[in-house]
Design an enzyme around this catalytic site. Structure first.
Site, PDB file in Angstrom:
ATOM      1  N   SER B  49      -8.569  -0.661  -7.802  1.00  0.00           N
ATOM      2  CA  SER B  49      -7.826   0.533  -8.220  1.00  0.00           C
ATOM      3  C   SER B  49      -7.225   0.369  -9.615  1.00  0.00           C
ATOM      4  CB  SER B  49      -6.718   0.841  -7.209  1.00  0.00           C
ATOM      5  OG  SER B  49      -5.770  -0.206  -7.217  1.00  0.00           O
ATOM      6  N   HIS B  50      -7.096  -0.865 -10.090  1.00  0.00           N
ATOM      7  CA  HIS B  50      -6.641  -1.092 -11.460  1.00  0.00           C
ATOM      8  C   HIS B  50      -7.727  -1.761 -12.291  1.00  0.00           C
ATOM      9  CE1 HIS B  50      -2.558  -0.297  -9.899  1.00  0.00           C
ATOM     10  NE2 HIS B  50      -2.365   0.138 -11.109  1.00  0.00           N
ATOM     11  N   GLU B 190      -3.367   5.129  -2.896  1.00  0.00           N
ATOM     12  CA  GLU B 190      -3.675   4.947  -1.475  1.00  0.00           C
ATOM     13  C   GLU B 190      -3.607   6.294  -0.740  1.00  0.00           C
ATOM     14  OE1 GLU B 190      -4.988   2.566   1.403  1.00  0.00           O
ATOM     15  OE2 GLU B 190      -4.413   1.802  -0.578  1.00  0.00           O
TER      16      GLU B 190
END
Lengths: 341, 341
Positions: B49-50, B190
């Site tokens: 996600s990063h 999320e």
């Protein structure tokens, strides 16, 4: 602890009583004064567990030889923006009082500064210290390890202390924004209260000595407490160990508990306090930017949520006007200090 | 995001691709280099996600005019132990890179120092920054507000951002101890993933726009997220707002969201990074005291608990040896960047 069958006292009378009893157990004059002030502040703010009840705790630490009753704190400057007070094994309060003006001056000169208290005995909350710094116009962050009572997330054996973190922020009009919380799921005293009352504790508070979940308060006290907030609280607890332990050359919670060697004394070790002067980054715009912080506080309170320190300040206002009521049984125990020695 | 039908890439190839695409959307050379490095680090460490997915986010921020693509960071020294980098509206990475050596030098000279990044656009995790400082032998603490998406404890309306806190601690042998977590109950991404998958979210993640508990992911995104750890996480979120907002003369999360004005860009504002030199308090005893920290880490790992950064370092070792696999759909989206512009 709101026993109405109690003894009403003014804060001045409570202060005088606390000083006299601390002197009676052998604490030096300057220590008795500083320690009494912390206990009176707790009682005044409605924090019964950190109030005058702590006289019993402090007296026990003196009697057990855990604390050096006449320690002379020594202030030094290990770095340009660093202050150290070696407490010589005495209570933390006097060491903090000696370091406070030096930390304030260092923060104003450098924009940021850190104060390490070393070799001190801790039994009190940290909020009086960050509040004192915020009243000087500084932003303050403080933390300290304790005894190894708390398991890391993913484990069941004690490594961390209850490791509180306290923060203070100056507000132009009125009392500072202050919080102070343990990184354990609950205060250890809360579990002790359940044990005394014969009540079960929630399963998320801790483990027994074999590492199994339990609702038995005594089993948790003999086993391990849990951190708040899962792995995040556990990470913060580790940070506190590091910052106020090895970073300043002082004990971790495991080392403090080992040193206690079963005497049941208060934690011995260090504390780290960081102070930042808002004028450092903001200069002449300080007032304008502090007003923007007020807008955030207003947005919190406008929806009915309470700021962390609101309840304490309300209790304080009441105590300043009306005094406090010390529960009768506690008052009797306090009056017996010294007399029984 | 572990799509095995993906495109295998070396880290060098990933870096080259990221740089090229960032250049293609109009980012200046030095910015493209710094931003690419952060994305590669995320992908390398298994933080999908990063990771390289953020190319899409960064490209969108450039296209929406949220970021100044050729901003020139300006370093200044507002106080003896204070460093400021005005990012001029550019991405935070280059501003941090410019400030890093100045902060390191200031911390070594004064024992403690603080770096404020101002007027920067944030889309990345903070751990690469505290890790970089820890690799210089310093202890580091970093935080930043974001957009007002998170309600304070006791309320249901957004005031805070996801407000991450990151911490780094140097370890004599091996990788630093590092953690980095949002003070919200979960990452916003999320909840977004649950929305896309049509899955309900746990009730403790947030509220709908009317302040009622909900398990509807979109309702939480349109309403308010909750903090982790109840009132304690909420207190920390407030602290992050204050430290990396008004204290350094930059935006709160509410102000950042208002400034965005519905463009859906990354948060704009400030970041505060505090660095402490262990040698300041410890001098020649530094090595001995860092070894005591290692004993604490050993006590955590001996019971099977994992250090916060362990999973990332394991992923890193694997990626350095084997490269990474970019999911096919993501790879296609990335390849379309610039081409579609």
């Amino acid at each position: 602890m709101t026993d109405h069958a109690g003894v009403p006292m003014t804060l001045a009378a409570l202060r005088a009583l606390a000083r006299a009893k601390l002197r009676a157990v052998g604490l030096a004059e300057d220590h008795a004064e500083a320690v009494a002030e912390t206990m009176v502040a707790g009682e005044r703010d409605g924090c019964a567990s950190h109030g005058i009840y702590r006289l019993l705790v402090a007296a026990a630490s003196v009697r057990a030889g855990v604390v050096v009753p006449d320690a002379v704190p020594v202030v030094s400057r290990p770095g340009k923006a660093l202050v150290r007070v070696d407490g010589g094994g005495g209570f933390a309060q006097l060491a903090f009082a000696r370091g406070l003006p030096v930390l304030v001056a260092a923060a104003r000169e450098h924009g940021i500064a850190a104060l390490a208290l070393n070799h001190v005995v801790h039994f009190a909350a940290l909020w009086p210290e960050v509040e004192a710094l915020a009243r000087e116009g500084l932003v303050a962050l403080a933390c300290t390890p304790s005894h190894a009572w708390v398991a890391p997330a993913g484990g069941t054996q004690p490594v961390f202390g209850t490791n509180p973190i306290a923060f203070g922020w100056p507000r132009p009009a009125g009392d500072p924004f202050v919080f102070d919380f343990a990184t354990s799921a609950v205060a250890r005293g809360e579990i002790e209260l359940h044990r005394r009352a014969g009540l079960p504790v929630p399963e998320e508070w801790g483990y027994d000595a074999e590492g199994a979940p339990t609702t038995d308060a005594k089993a948790v006290l003999d086993g391990a407490m849990r951190t708040f907030g899962g792995h995040k609280g556990s990470a913060l607890a580790a940070m506190v160990e590091l910052l106020a332990g090895p970073l300043i050359g002082d004990l971790t919670s495991r080392e403090s508990l080992a040193l206690d060697d079963g005497r049941g004394g208060s934690p011995v070790g260090g504390e780290l306090i960081v102070a930042i002067d808002p004028a450092g980054f903001l200069g002449e715009a300080t007032t304008a930017h502090l007003a923007r912080a007020e807008a955030m506080f207003a947005a919190i309170e406008a929806q009915g949520a309470r700021l962390p320190s609101a309840r304490r300040y309300a209790a304080r206002a009441h105590s300043l006007a009306e005094g406090v009521v010390v529960p009768a049984a506690l008052h009797a125990e306090i009056m017996a200090i010294g007399a029984a020695a």
